[in-house]
Every structure is written in C-alpha cells, then in structure tokens.
Scaffold this active site. Sequence first.
Site, PDB file in Angstrom:
ATOM      1  N   LYS A   1     112.948 -29.654  28.530  1.00 43.79           N
ATOM      2  CA  LYS A   1     112.374 -28.382  29.118  1.00 43.79           C
ATOM      3  C   LYS A   1     112.720 -28.229  30.655  1.00 43.79           C
ATOM      4  O   LYS A   1     113.109 -27.297  30.954  1.00 43.79           O
ATOM      5  CB  LYS A   1     110.974 -28.117  28.551  1.00 43.79           C
ATOM      6  N   ASN A   2     111.892 -29.398  31.211  1.00 42.79           N
ATOM      7  CA  ASN A   2     111.823 -29.302  32.555  1.00 42.79           C
ATOM      8  C   ASN A   2     113.446 -29.532  33.324  1.00 42.79           C
ATOM      9  O   ASN A   2     113.513 -28.981  34.476  1.00 42.79           O
ATOM     10  CB  ASN A   2     110.889 -30.263  33.191  1.00 42.79           C
TER      11      ASN A   2
ATOM     12  N   ARG B   1     105.855 -21.838  35.622  1.00 38.10           N
ATOM     13  CA  ARG B   1     105.913 -22.523  36.788  1.00 38.10           C
ATOM     14  C   ARG B   1     107.337 -22.488  37.328  1.00 38.10           C
ATOM     15  O   ARG B   1     107.705 -22.015  38.581  1.00 38.10           O
ATOM     16  CB  ARG B   1     105.578 -23.875  36.539  1.00 38.10           C
TER      17      ARG B   1
ATOM     18  N   CYS C   1     100.765 -24.158  34.126  1.00 43.97           N
ATOM     19  CA  CYS C   1      99.437 -24.598  33.559  1.00 43.97           C
ATOM     20  C   CYS C   1      98.556 -24.931  34.807  1.00 43.97           C
ATOM     21  O   CYS C   1      99.023 -25.251  35.941  1.00 43.97           O
ATOM     22  CB  CYS C   1      99.897 -25.941  32.936  1.00 43.97           C
TER      23      CYS C   1
ATOM     24  N   ARG D   1      98.250 -26.732  42.742  1.00 40.75           N
ATOM     25  CA  ARG D   1     100.119 -26.784  42.728  1.00 40.75           C
ATOM     26  C   ARG D   1     100.638 -25.937  43.852  1.00 40.75           C
ATOM     27  O   ARG D   1     101.150 -24.658  43.605  1.00 40.75           O
ATOM     28  CB  ARG D   1     100.209 -25.960  41.364  1.00 40.75           C
ATOM     29  N   PRO D   2     100.262 -26.392  45.112  1.00 44.11           N
ATOM     30  CA  PRO D   2     101.022 -25.291  46.285  1.00 44.11           C
ATOM     31  C   PRO D   2     102.382 -25.849  46.243  1.00 44.11           C
ATOM     32  O   PRO D   2     103.033 -26.673  45.521  1.00 44.11           O
ATOM     33  CB  PRO D   2     100.408 -26.085  47.629  1.00 44.11           C
ATOM     34  N   ILE D   3     103.316 -24.926  46.758  1.00 44.85           N
ATOM     35  CA  ILE D   3     104.749 -24.926  46.933  1.00 44.85           C
ATOM     36  C   ILE D   3     105.047 -25.104  48.398  1.00 44.85           C
ATOM     37  O   ILE D   3     106.105 -24.745  48.935  1.00 44.85           O
ATOM     38  CB  ILE D   3     105.424 -23.711  46.426  1.00 44.85           C
ATOM     39  N   ASP D   4     103.933 -25.691  49.333  1.00 45.40           N
ATOM     40  CA  ASP D   4     104.529 -26.041  50.799  1.00 45.40           C
ATOM     41  C   ASP D   4     105.816 -26.678  51.083  1.00 45.40           C
ATOM     42  O   ASP D   4     106.233 -26.542  51.938  1.00 45.40           O
ATOM     43  CB  ASP D   4     103.303 -26.512  51.428  1.00 45.40           C
ATOM     44  N   GLN D   5     106.050 -27.657  50.112  1.00 47.38           N
ATOM     45  CA  GLN D   5     106.930 -28.663  50.622  1.00 47.38           C
ATOM     46  C   GLN D   5     108.606 -27.565  50.057  1.00 47.38           C
ATOM     47  O   GLN D   5     109.395 -27.977  51.053  1.00 47.38           O
ATOM     48  CB  GLN D   5     107.167 -29.662  49.769  1.00 47.38           C
TER      49      GLN D   5
ATOM     50  N   ASP E   1     102.628 -36.174  32.608  1.00 49.43           N
ATOM     51  CA  ASP E   1     102.722 -35.365  31.529  1.00 49.43           C
ATOM     52  C   ASP E   1     102.293 -35.951  30.043  1.00 49.43           C
ATOM     53  O   ASP E   1     102.368 -35.381  29.328  1.00 49.43           O
ATOM     54  CB  ASP E   1     104.278 -34.647  31.528  1.00 49.43           C
TER      55      ASP E   1
ATOM     56  N   ILE F   1      98.590 -37.659  40.381  1.00 51.63           N
ATOM     57  CA  ILE F   1      99.411 -36.501  40.781  1.00 51.63           C
ATOM     58  C   ILE F   1      98.643 -35.039  40.735  1.00 51.63           C
ATOM     59  O   ILE F   1      98.911 -34.134  41.833  1.00 51.63           O
ATOM     60  CB  ILE F   1     100.536 -36.229  39.757  1.00 51.63           C
TER      61      ILE F   1
ATOM     62  N   ARG G   1     105.014 -23.106  24.565  1.00 48.93           N
ATOM     63  CA  ARG G   1     105.762 -23.233  25.836  1.00 48.93           C
ATOM     64  C   ARG G   1     106.759 -24.308  25.865  1.00 48.93           C
ATOM     65  O   ARG G   1     107.796 -24.122  26.830  1.00 48.93           O
ATOM     66  CB  ARG G   1     104.863 -23.139  27.238  1.00 48.93           C
TER      67      ARG G   1
HETATM   68  C1  UD1 Z   1     106.937 -30.758  37.251  1.00 45.19           C
HETATM   69  C2  UD1 Z   1     106.941 -30.501  36.024  1.00 45.19           C
HETATM   70  C3  UD1 Z   1     105.700 -30.915  35.558  1.00 45.19           C
HETATM   71  C4  UD1 Z   1     105.249 -32.157  35.946  1.00 45.19           C
HETATM   72  C5  UD1 Z   1     105.324 -32.482  37.469  1.00 45.19           C
HETATM   73  C6  UD1 Z   1     105.174 -33.850  37.651  1.00 45.19           C
HETATM   74  C7  UD1 Z   1     108.509 -28.436  35.744  1.00 45.19           C
HETATM   75  C8  UD1 Z   1     108.410 -27.120  35.541  1.00 45.19           C
HETATM   76  N1  UD1 Z   1     107.260 -29.138  35.825  1.00 45.19           N
HETATM   77  O1  UD1 Z   1     106.050 -29.838  38.184  1.00 45.19           O
HETATM   78  O2  UD1 Z   1     105.509 -30.698  34.114  1.00 45.19           O
HETATM   79  O3  UD1 Z   1     103.844 -32.551  35.452  1.00 45.19           O
HETATM   80  O4  UD1 Z   1     106.533 -32.204  37.846  1.00 45.19           O
HETATM   81  O5  UD1 Z   1     105.857 -34.628  37.107  1.00 45.19           O
HETATM   82  O6  UD1 Z   1     109.308 -29.435  36.128  1.00 45.19           O
HETATM   83  N2  UD1 Z   1     102.909 -30.518  45.745  1.00 45.19           N
HETATM   84  C9  UD1 Z   1     102.460 -30.055  46.866  1.00 45.19           C
HETATM   85  N3  UD1 Z   1     103.299 -29.285  47.719  1.00 45.19           N
HETATM   86  C10 UD1 Z   1     104.479 -28.819  47.087  1.00 45.19           C
HETATM   87  C11 UD1 Z   1     104.893 -29.280  45.840  1.00 45.19           C
HETATM   88  C12 UD1 Z   1     104.208 -30.257  45.249  1.00 45.19           C
HETATM   89  O7  UD1 Z   1     101.267 -30.370  47.592  1.00 45.19           O
HETATM   90  O8  UD1 Z   1     105.220 -28.066  47.781  1.00 45.19           O
HETATM   91  C13 UD1 Z   1     101.899 -31.536  45.030  1.00 45.19           C
HETATM   92  C14 UD1 Z   1     101.344 -31.060  43.603  1.00 45.19           C
HETATM   93  O9  UD1 Z   1     100.308 -30.219  43.778  1.00 45.19           O
HETATM   94  C15 UD1 Z   1     101.194 -32.402  42.989  1.00 45.19           C
HETATM   95  C16 UD1 Z   1     102.269 -33.476  43.283  1.00 45.19           C
HETATM   96  O10 UD1 Z   1     102.820 -32.746  44.626  1.00 45.19           O
HETATM   97  O11 UD1 Z   1     100.091 -32.929  43.299  1.00 45.19           O
HETATM   98  C17 UD1 Z   1     103.542 -33.298  42.365  1.00 45.19           C
HETATM   99  O12 UD1 Z   1     103.929 -31.856  41.978  1.00 45.19           O
HETATM  100  P1  UD1 Z   1     105.584 -31.600  41.632  1.00 45.19           P
HETATM  101  O13 UD1 Z   1     106.221 -32.830  41.220  1.00 45.19           O
HETATM  102  O14 UD1 Z   1     106.103 -30.574  42.662  1.00 45.19           O
HETATM  103  O15 UD1 Z   1     105.335 -30.874  40.212  1.00 45.19           O
HETATM  104  P2  UD1 Z   1     106.060 -29.618  39.717  1.00 45.19           P
HETATM  105  O16 UD1 Z   1     107.301 -29.433  40.266  1.00 45.19           O
HETATM  106  O17 UD1 Z   1     104.995 -28.345  39.950  1.00 45.19           O
END
Ligand code: UD1
Length: 429
Positions: free
Chosen positions: A21-22, A92, A116, A121-125, A304, A326, A396
């Site tokens: 899926k991912n 997501r 979920c 789950r920020p997207i700052d990066q 996961d 994580i 999902r």
């Molecule tokens: C993806 C997967 C999810 C999996 C996760 C970790 C998809 C659609 N989802 O989620 O199933 O559980 O990888 O393997 O592929 N973080 C920040 N800032 C950011 C991005 C991430 O602080 O900009 C933090 C997150 O809050 C978390 C960690 O980094 O604590 C890892 O997140 P990330 O690897 O980005 O997970 P997702 O891509 O959301």
Amino acid sequence: MRYVMKGGNPLAGEVTISGAKNAALGILAAAIMSDETVTIENLPDVRDVAVLLDAFREIGVLVDRVDRHTVKLNGGNIFTACADNPSIRKIRAGYYLLGALLGKYHHAEVAMPGGCNIGTRPIDQHLKGFRLLGAVHENNNSRVILDAKDLHGAHIYLDMASVGATINLMLAASLARGTTIIENAAKEPHIVDVANMLNSMGAKIKGAGMDVIRITGVEKLHGTEYTIIPDQIEAGTFMMAAAVTKGDVTVKRIIPQHMDAISAKLLEMGCEVIEQGDSIRVVGRPTLYSCNVKTLPYPGFPTDMQPQMGVALCLAEGVGTITESIFENRFKYVDELSKMGADTEVKGSIAIFKGSGPLKGAELVAPDLRAGAALVLAGLAAEGITVVDQVDYVLRGYEDFDKKLQGLGAEIRLAETDEDVKKIKFQIS
Ligand code: UD1
C-alpha cells in the site's frame, strides 16, 4: 463496519501477499508526473488507493482500472494543480500530490493530510525540503499551497528519517533543475520502490535505500510499466497471525529480506521461521516467549507491526516490552487488549505486557489501521467471540483481510449492521 470472529482455530495454509500500500501511494503520485501513459501492476485493492485514484480523476488524470490489480494512468490532461476534496483529507498520502504537482507544474495546492491518528504527524520536513528546492509555502483554508518560480536542486538534511518527506522530495527533485542531495533519508523498501519506478520513467535517482540519496533533475518523465513490491506489513501481519494462533502459515510472493526484523523477533519468541524462495513459513509453538522490541526506521522493527507484536506479547510467557520511538500515540489498542483480560501497562513511550495467558473474546473498537488488524489477531487467538468495530480503518490498508484469514481457517466475517452481527454470532458460536 465490524469484524465478528470466533477465536481458537490455529491458522494453517498459504496466503498470497498483495502489493505494498505505502509503495503504491508514492508510485501512483509519481505516475501522474508524466504526460504519457503509465501502467502499474500489483496494485493493492484497498481504500487508500481508491481514494487517491478518485482525487486523480478530479484533477483530470485519465484513470483506467484495467483489472483489480492493474491501472493505467495518464496525467497529460491534468487541468488544475489543486487537489482538495473530502476523501483526500482522510488519507495521509494525499501529501504526495504536493511533490508530484510541484515538480511537474511548479505549483501545488493540496488539502492538509489526514490518515491515522497515531501522533501529531507534522510535515515540516517536507515543507523545509520544498522551500530549499525553491518553493514558497503558505497554508490557506487548511490547504498547503506551494509555488516555485524556479525549482532547483538543493542539499537537504532531514532532521529525522521521514518516509513521507523522502518520497515527496524525490518526486519534486526529479523534475527540478540540477542536483538534489537528501541526507538522513528514510530507507524503507517502498522508498527504493518509488525510486525504481521514477527511474523507469527516466528520472536519475541514486542511493535510494541508503542514508544519502542523490537526484539529478530531468526535463520530463516518460511513460512506463511498473510492478509494485509486496506489502511488508501485510506479510508481517499474517506471520504474526500464525504465531498468535499457534498455527502454520506460509506467506507467499514476498521479499523475505524485507521481513528480517520481524522474522528475527518471531524466532526469539520460539516460532519456527523457514524461508523458501519468495515465501516464508511460520510455525507457531505451544509456548511463545516474551521479548523486548523497539520500533525504528527500516531496517529496524517497523512501527506498523508494533500493535500486532503487542498481541503476541500478551500471549507470551514472561514480561515483554515495546518501546515506540516513531509515533507518540500508538498504544491506544492496549486499552482494548485489557478488555480481553490482558495484563498491560503503558508508561510514556513504553508498553509493558505481562504475558497473561489466554485472551477472552470481547467487544472492541479499532483505533487505527494497524491496531485494527492487531485486534483481529487478538480475536482469532482468544477464547470465544470477539467483535471489532470501526474496521473501515483496516479496509484502508488490507486487501480482502477477512477472506484471506478465512482461507487459513479463521472464523471471521464482515458485518455492516447490528442485525448482521447478531446473525453471524449465532452462526459461528
Ligand atoms: C509512513 C507510512 C506509515 C508508517 C510511517 C513510518 C505512508 C502513507 N505511511 O508515514 O504507515 O507508519 O511511514 O514507517 O507511507 N515527522 C516530522 N516531520 C515531518 C515528517 C515526519 O516530525 O515532516 C515525524 C513523524 O511525526 C514521525 C516520524 O517523523 O514521528 C516518522 O514519520 P514518517 O516516516 O514521515 O511517517 P509517514 O510518512 O507519515
């Protein structure tokens, strides 16, 4: 939607694992970056994929679902770089449209990502990376808006190895001018799969699967045919199902190397784990032994798979712990397991499982996708009948979860109404 099940049957037989899926979500986003037709095979038939394909249709992508597991996409007729509808807000991976549309059109407007509720789950990066590539960013009406006059290569250091940020930046950088270096990149199997897919479209990405990824931007991406890798987490879930029901299950059509962290833990817990080509057979033993697990980015133990492991630890002899490193909000399922008689405790990012012996059937609520699947495993290992509510989460991300489990001998059915639940309970008890 609810799953109603009667526990106690050791699962036995073979199960074929669907596409990841991912990986699929990243690959679909990559596909619309070309104006030519892209064919994607081994697409998992799960809701997140259907939602993303709906969002594609709304912006003008031609979506031809050739069969259940094959789709042809053509992004040549996209008429807007704005993707916002109620469905896209639920998943997501809508955020991959940011990287894809920014790369292709230098502009993207996408609804804020859902998914979920397992942490903030920020997207700052992602945003930091896009800014370094030359984009200006603003939030408006809970949309993320990105605009770049000139999208150019950049040196990006990720503060954490984020899967989503790594994929999103690979997407945008593939069509940026010059070279991009992503340091501290995530290394999950689906990162490599998305990179391979982009390379098959003419992108120049090197180092995917390692800490540093180097991307040389190209002018445009062409059509391709690509087959998605098998789902590591679906495979791991069925391996764990064998362990908790003391069964004998062979997961087929997988990449065994992707399963190493899970196989190692199952061996430590006393299961037999036998690799056979592109399959793994897991034979459960009468006694499971506790262990300590820490979730980590790949190749560590996947977050996961954490709830499924929690279920196994409830049934194991001795005290086991899971440290979640994580996501901060991923132990909600532990309260549900307590309803089944499990002796557990959560202290911050650590859950303690005091191997409490048999679980008892109960009425449960799935708090999220993977936890929902884990509660189903608990129900199949428990004595008596279990009902898991809110399994829309599970749908999902797992294709035919109930049917695949039935194929292994599980007594499980999907129920839509209270009447259905009553009827199924009567039939299976
Ligand atoms: C993806 C997967 C999810 C999996 C996760 C970790 C998809 C659609 N989802 O989620 O199933 O559980 O990888 O393997 O592929 N973080 C920040 N800032 C950011 C991005 C991430 O602080 O900009 C933090 C997150 O809050 C978390 C960690 O980094 O604590 C890892 O997140 P990330 O690897 O980005 O997970 P997702 O891509 O959301």
